[in-house]
Design an enzyme around this catalytic site. Structure first.
Site, mmCIF file in Angstrom:
data_model
loop_
_atom_site.group_PDB
_atom_site.id
_atom_site.type_symbol
_atom_site.label_atom_id
_atom_site.label_comp_id
_atom_site.label_asym_id
_atom_site.label_seq_id
_atom_site.Cartn_x
_atom_site.Cartn_y
_atom_site.Cartn_z
ATOM 1 N N TYR A 84 0.807 -1.220 0.000
ATOM 2 C CA TYR A 84 0.000 0.000 0.000
ATOM 3 C C TYR A 84 0.843 1.273 0.000
ATOM 4 O O TYR A 84 0.300 2.375 -0.110
ATOM 5 C CB TYR A 84 -0.933 0.002 1.228
ATOM 6 N N LYS B 134 2.999 -14.562 6.244
ATOM 7 C CA LYS B 134 3.199 -15.573 5.205
ATOM 8 C C LYS B 134 4.706 -15.685 4.977
ATOM 9 O O LYS B 134 5.195 -15.638 3.846
ATOM 10 C CB LYS B 134 2.440 -15.131 3.933
ATOM 11 N N ASP C 4 -3.149 -18.174 5.296
ATOM 12 C CA ASP C 4 -4.104 -19.142 4.733
ATOM 13 C C ASP C 4 -4.730 -19.974 5.856
ATOM 14 O O ASP C 4 -5.948 -20.169 5.905
ATOM 15 C CB ASP C 4 -3.448 -20.021 3.655
ATOM 16 N N ASP D 100 -6.191 -6.343 5.760
ATOM 17 C CA ASP D 100 -7.302 -5.858 4.928
ATOM 18 C C ASP D 100 -8.253 -7.017 4.624
ATOM 19 O O ASP D 100 -9.475 -6.921 4.805
ATOM 20 C CB ASP D 100 -6.699 -5.292 3.633
ATOM 21 N N ASP E 87 -12.158 -8.347 6.653
ATOM 22 C CA ASP E 87 -13.458 -8.455 5.964
ATOM 23 C C ASP E 87 -14.071 -9.811 6.272
ATOM 24 O O ASP E 87 -15.267 -9.931 6.538
ATOM 25 C CB ASP E 87 -13.316 -8.286 4.439
#
Ligand SMILES: NC(=O)c1ccc[n+]([C@@H]2O[C@H](COP(=O)([O-])OP(=O)(O)OC[C@H]3O[C@@H](n4cnc5c(N)ncnc54)[C@H](O)[C@@H]3O)[C@@H](O)[C@H]2O)c1
Length: 357
Positions: free
Chosen positions: A138, A190, A222, A246, A250
């Site tokens: 970002y 990750k 994951d 992010d 959600d």
């Protein structure tokens, strides 16, 4: 501490103005109930303003907004405008410009009927995610080479700095301590594939050594997505990078009832910070008075807590919790059968109930 608060308000696009309108009614009411002063300055930035003036967020406005005690944002984004232009020019400008390095996202289920998971209730869903908010992909270091040709190359750098990673991890250990729940901090990364995340692994271990009372846990992103659906009760406090946060939040928002309830704070401890629902402008619902305003009302709750009005924040949380437990809001989606205004009215009515805090 002054009990007179100046709040900058950017309602923004789509459903933003409608949900902010309800949140401001709630803010005004709790201010009266708790006896503090609140002045709001509403700024027009967003799609309509851009189409009329070509202005996104001028420097002078950025400076002015920054001088408030806090910022309340609705949502930014409009399909008539190039993807990302306003989101980057307003949301990212404020997050980066004010160095709001913590994106704090509580995930709390208030009533079982709002949870899509079988046999999970409020006792299973109560955790908080700290999403790093100023780095990662970002940061905007990107480029296109041979654009529009068959040989095109597109790049975007993921960046992590020691300072950026360390400060957000330290904040999260402190938060796990103050929550005083499972006293557990889970780091989601990750590092097995994105090797730059080794910086997160090392920093987590080093900073964690200063917090022997907080258990450290680690999930790959994951696996974390699997666990949060299977066993959300395993999470207490979570820290993760900007992009994984992010996405993970959600998913988490859905298990707390949906986009209509999930709020966030973009925080730099001790400095002017910004509070907003985690949802976007949902353009197809804009102007229809069907979006649920509870997420934005919960953002006001977080904002009040941040600026030192803990009792007012507790009043709002108690009102939201008791309304949702009463099942008078059957769902938090746009087809709940209740208008944005009606849900606002219901929260206001709950605020008149005797204080249970
Ligand atoms: N911080 C922000 O302002 C922010 C965050 C995310 C997306 N965006 C922007 O918003 C625009 C739309 O993005 P999107 O459609 O991917 O995501 P979105 O969050 O705006 O909407 C996705 C879906 O979530 C549901 N939803 C969202 N808010 C709701 C509410 N208050 N009540 C009930 N249901 C609600 C709706 O079904 C909606 O179609 C894009 O321009 C995007 O860039 C802005």
């Amino acid at each position: 501490m002054s009990r007179n608060h100046n709040i900058a308000v950017i309602p923004g696009d789509g459903i933003g103005p409608e949900v902010v309108r309800e949140a401001l009614r709630v803010l005004a009411r709790v201010a009266t109930q708790e006896g503090f002063g609140v002045q709001t300055t509403v700024y027009p930035f967003g799609a309509e303003h851009y189409l009329k003036t070509k202005e996104i967020l001028p420097e002078s406005a950025f400076d002015e907004v920054s001088k408030h005690d806090a910022i309340l944002l609705g949502a930014i984004g409009d399909p008539r405008i190039e993807v990302g232009l306003l989101e980057f020019g307003i949301i990212a400008r404020l997050r980066f410009g004010l160095d709001l390095y913590v994106n704090l996202r509580p995930v709390k289920l208030y009533a079982e009927h709002l949870c899509p998971l079988k046999d999970k209730g409020p006792e299973h869903v109560d955790f908080v995610v700290v999403r790093e908010n100023t780095e990662d992909a970002y940061a905007g270091m990107r480029g296109f080479f041979k654009k529009g040709t068959p040989d095109e190359i597109a790049t975007q750098e993921i960046i992590f700095t020691r300072k950026g990673v360390e400060r957000v991890i330290r904040y999260s250990f402190e938060l796990a301590r103050t929550r005083n729940k499972a006293k557990k901090l889970t780091m989601i990364d990750k590092a097995n594939a994105v090797r730059a995340m080794d910086l997160w692994t090392r920093t987590f271990a080093e900073v964690g050594a200063e917090y022997p009372d907080i258990a450290r846990e680690h999930n790959y992103i994951d696996a974390a997505c699997m666990y949060v659906v299977k066993n959300p009760e395993w999470f207490d406090t979570v820290v993760t990078s900007n992009m994984f946060g992010d996405i993970f939040t959600d998913l988490s928002a859905m298990i707390q009832g949906g986009m209509g309830v999930a709020a966030s704070g973009n925080i730099h401890p001790g400095r002017v910070s910004l509070f907003e629902p985690i949802h976007g402008s949902a353009p197809k619902y804009g102007g229809k008075n069907v979006a649920n305003p509870i997420a934005t009302i919960a953002a006001v709750q977080m904002m009040l807590d941040y600026i030192g009005e803990a009792r007012a924040a507790q009043r709002i949380e108690a009102a939201i919790a008791s309304l949702l437990r009463s099942k008078r809001v059957p769902s938090l989606a746009t087809d709940s059968g209740l208008s944005t205004t009606q849900v606002g009215d219901l929260v206001l009515a709950e605020l008149e109930q005797p204080v249970r805090v």
